[in-house]
Enzyme design. Sequence first.
Site, PDB file in Angstrom:
ATOM      1  N   HIS A 306       0.847  -1.191   0.000  1.00  0.00           N
ATOM      2  CA  HIS A 306       0.000   0.000   0.000  1.00  0.00           C
ATOM      3  C   HIS A 306       0.879   1.237   0.000  1.00  0.00           C
ATOM      4  O   HIS A 306       1.944   1.237   0.616  1.00  0.00           O
ATOM      5  CB  HIS A 306      -0.909   0.023   1.245  1.00  0.00           C
ATOM      6  N   ASP A 363      -7.955  -5.582   0.137  1.00  0.00           N
ATOM      7  CA  ASP A 363      -8.421  -6.431  -0.956  1.00  0.00           C
ATOM      8  C   ASP A 363      -8.000  -7.882  -0.829  1.00  0.00           C
ATOM      9  O   ASP A 363      -8.433  -8.724  -1.616  1.00  0.00           O
ATOM     10  CB  ASP A 363      -7.896  -5.883  -2.295  1.00  0.00           C
TER      11      ASP A 363
HETATM   12  N1  CMC Z   1       4.132  -7.530  -4.732  1.00  0.00           N
HETATM   13  C1  CMC Z   1       5.467  -7.486  -4.916  1.00  0.00           C
HETATM   14  N2  CMC Z   1       6.205  -6.372  -4.778  1.00  0.00           N
HETATM   15  C2  CMC Z   1       5.582  -5.243  -4.452  1.00  0.00           C
HETATM   16  C3  CMC Z   1       4.178  -5.206  -4.235  1.00  0.00           C
HETATM   17  C4  CMC Z   1       3.452  -6.403  -4.379  1.00  0.00           C
HETATM   18  N3  CMC Z   1       2.132  -6.431  -4.200  1.00  0.00           N
HETATM   19  N4  CMC Z   1       3.810  -3.950  -3.900  1.00  0.00           N
HETATM   20  C5  CMC Z   1       4.916  -3.208  -3.938  1.00  0.00           C
HETATM   21  N5  CMC Z   1       5.983  -3.980  -4.248  1.00  0.00           N
HETATM   22  C6  CMC Z   1       7.389  -3.545  -4.320  1.00  0.00           C
HETATM   23  C7  CMC Z   1       7.642  -2.755  -5.598  1.00  0.00           C
HETATM   24  O1  CMC Z   1       8.105  -3.612  -6.634  1.00  0.00           O
HETATM   25  C8  CMC Z   1       8.686  -1.776  -5.152  1.00  0.00           C
HETATM   26  O2  CMC Z   1       9.938  -2.420  -5.146  1.00  0.00           O
HETATM   27  P1  CMC Z   1      11.292  -1.573  -5.485  1.00  0.00           P
HETATM   28  O3  CMC Z   1      11.399  -0.532  -4.406  1.00  0.00           O
HETATM   29  O4  CMC Z   1      12.372  -2.620  -5.403  1.00  0.00           O
HETATM   30  O5  CMC Z   1      11.095  -1.007  -6.851  1.00  0.00           O
HETATM   31  C9  CMC Z   1       8.332  -1.478  -3.692  1.00  0.00           C
HETATM   32  O6  CMC Z   1       7.597  -2.628  -3.247  1.00  0.00           O
HETATM   33  C10 CMC Z   1       7.454  -0.227  -3.518  1.00  0.00           C
HETATM   34  O7  CMC Z   1       6.351  -0.356  -4.383  1.00  0.00           O
HETATM   35  P2  CMC Z   1       5.738   0.840  -5.252  1.00  0.00           P
HETATM   36  O8  CMC Z   1       5.014   0.286  -6.422  1.00  0.00           O
HETATM   37  O9  CMC Z   1       6.806   1.861  -5.516  1.00  0.00           O
HETATM   38  O10 CMC Z   1       4.719   1.440  -4.190  1.00  0.00           O
HETATM   39  P3  CMC Z   1       3.444   2.298  -4.502  1.00  0.00           P
HETATM   40  O11 CMC Z   1       3.141   3.020  -3.252  1.00  0.00           O
HETATM   41  O12 CMC Z   1       3.646   3.109  -5.739  1.00  0.00           O
HETATM   42  O13 CMC Z   1       2.315   1.205  -4.842  1.00  0.00           O
HETATM   43  C11 CMC Z   1       0.535  -0.333  -4.630  1.00  0.00           C
HETATM   44  C12 CMC Z   1       1.349   0.777  -3.939  1.00  0.00           C
HETATM   45  C13 CMC Z   1      -0.716  -0.620  -3.797  1.00  0.00           C
HETATM   46  C14 CMC Z   1       0.053   0.161  -6.015  1.00  0.00           C
HETATM   47  C15 CMC Z   1       1.420  -1.592  -4.766  1.00  0.00           C
HETATM   48  O14 CMC Z   1       1.812  -2.063  -3.499  1.00  0.00           O
HETATM   49  C16 CMC Z   1       0.712  -2.710  -5.552  1.00  0.00           C
HETATM   50  O15 CMC Z   1       0.757  -2.703  -6.796  1.00  0.00           O
HETATM   51  N6  CMC Z   1       0.047  -3.675  -4.833  1.00  0.00           N
HETATM   52  C17 CMC Z   1      -0.723  -4.714  -5.512  1.00  0.00           C
HETATM   53  C18 CMC Z   1      -2.072  -4.155  -5.928  1.00  0.00           C
HETATM   54  C19 CMC Z   1      -3.007  -3.968  -4.738  1.00  0.00           C
HETATM   55  O16 CMC Z   1      -3.162  -4.840  -3.895  1.00  0.00           O
HETATM   56  N7  CMC Z   1      -3.685  -2.795  -4.722  1.00  0.00           N
HETATM   57  C20 CMC Z   1      -4.707  -2.483  -3.708  1.00  0.00           C
HETATM   58  C21 CMC Z   1      -4.294  -1.339  -2.822  1.00  0.00           C
HETATM   59  S1  CMC Z   1      -5.346  -1.169  -1.368  1.00  0.00           S
HETATM   60  C22 CMC Z   1      -6.931  -0.845  -1.971  1.00  0.00           C
HETATM   61  C23 CMC Z   1      -7.035   0.351  -2.846  1.00  0.00           C
HETATM   62  O17 CMC Z   1      -6.412   1.378  -2.628  1.00  0.00           O
HETATM   63  O18 CMC Z   1      -7.798   0.284  -3.794  1.00  0.00           O
END
Ligand code: CMC
Length: 428
Positions: A306, A363
């Site tokens: 998140h 989720d």
């Molecule tokens: N699985 C594997 N690696 C992950 C995941 C994951 N679910 N989430 C983040 N990471 C890694 C990502 O690869 C990155 O690694 P690095 O620093 O080495 O590049 C690091 O963690 C930080 O991730 P980010 O993408 O820069 O973080 P963000 O804040 O931009 O993204 C997120 C947050 C929710 C989009 C992301 O965690 C994600 O894609 N999660 C899976 C989708 C999900 O479950 N979304 C629902 C969110 S909660 C409900 C809502 O808001 O709707």
Amino acid sequence: MSDAPATLKFGDKDIGMPVLSGSVGPDVIDIRKLYAQTGAFTYDPGFTSTASCQSAITYIDGEEGILLHRGYPIDQLAEQSSFPEVSYLLLHGELPSKAELDKFTYTISRHTMVHEQLAMFFRGFRRDAHPMAIMCGVVGALSAFYHDSADITDPQQRLIASHRLIAKMPTLAAMAHKYSVGQPFMHPDNRLSYTGNFLRMTFGVPAEPYVVNPIIERAMDRIFILHADHEQNASTSTVRLAGSSGANPFACIAAGIACLWGPAHGGANEAALNMLREIGKPEHIPEYIARAKDKDDPFRLMGFGHRVYKNYDPRAKVMQQTAEEVLRELNISDPVLDTAQELEQIALNDPYFIEKKLYPNVDFYSGVILNAIGFPTEMFTALFALARTVGWVAQWNEMISDPEQKIGRPRQLYTGATQRDYVPVAQR
Ligand code: CMC
């Protein structure tokens, strides 16, 4: 405002900037005059360090895993409140008295029907249309039906539009489901609760009486509470941005629905259950964990991670308990829940997820419950949209009444071609 302003050294100038403090949470550096003072913009793709507004609705402490609506912790609301009461709280700022809640519930129930002509919109969609595609279209189409609540400068009209949206979302979401399974639309029955009414419109048929199961009704109400608002997330920011131009509320909520659909946001509930089904057996988990950690593989563990929570999402905790309760009480044994629990344990003990502070989010477990209740996977995000509508309208109302509100208009760091002369096609 704090006594000690921040100072930015830019070229040979020291630029002082006020520091603003909220009631709780990080201070913010007020950069509104920065461009006038320096000729420079700030750069923050994804708004990772930028507060876009002031808000008194929802507070999240991502490090501690705390979520408060108008100051009340989400677990207390999920345990003790109801979705209509939380809706009132989000919209009006205080918990209602018994009389206020009764009046609010009655008012919402008077707006549950949709115009019969709106039903014709559904026929234009393919039978296999995704419910979120239908929701984007029909919620936007409400703009064409309710001209009498489209003057956003009138607080009374804004309130009526808000009531209409909260009341009609269950009807529209249920219609999207009915259309896809080829059953007749069910009109609302206002003797039922908000959630009971939705369950009947979704799962009932005109040929038979429908009895609302109180266990499912309570679980569904709790799911709605857990999704009701989440401060300045992507879809809420979309609603605010659309609304900042003065667009009508129905169009703004349709924009929010479009944003919510993406798998990084609300679409993750559907993606998480599909992932858990694909994993199938606990022995396949290590393969998926390895893929999630592999930089060359776009796969991510859906329902994990998140932007704000760097701790267990408090909504996921309640969701996990609810999943266990619902399956137990309905006497369902679902291997997907076992896979989810085992996957969670493996990920929480893996250095990759520990270092990056990746925990289950709202989720991760919601799909298990929704599946047990009988919703097809494609409906999951539409249910999120239904519940989030109250948060969207509360935030939209707050924005319109904010004297500091301006049209949202970000700047950019331009990296394209500099000025050049047009070359006629024959000479290219
Ligand atoms: N699985 C594997 N690696 C992950 C995941 C994951 N679910 N989430 C983040 N990471 C890694 C990502 O690869 C990155 O690694 P690095 O620093 O080495 O590049 C690091 O963690 C930080 O991730 P980010 O993408 O820069 O973080 P963000 O804040 O931009 O993204 C997120 C947050 C929710 C989009 C992301 O965690 C994600 O894609 N999660 C899976 C989708 C999900 O479950 N979304 C629902 C969110 S909660 C409900 C809502 O808001 O709707």
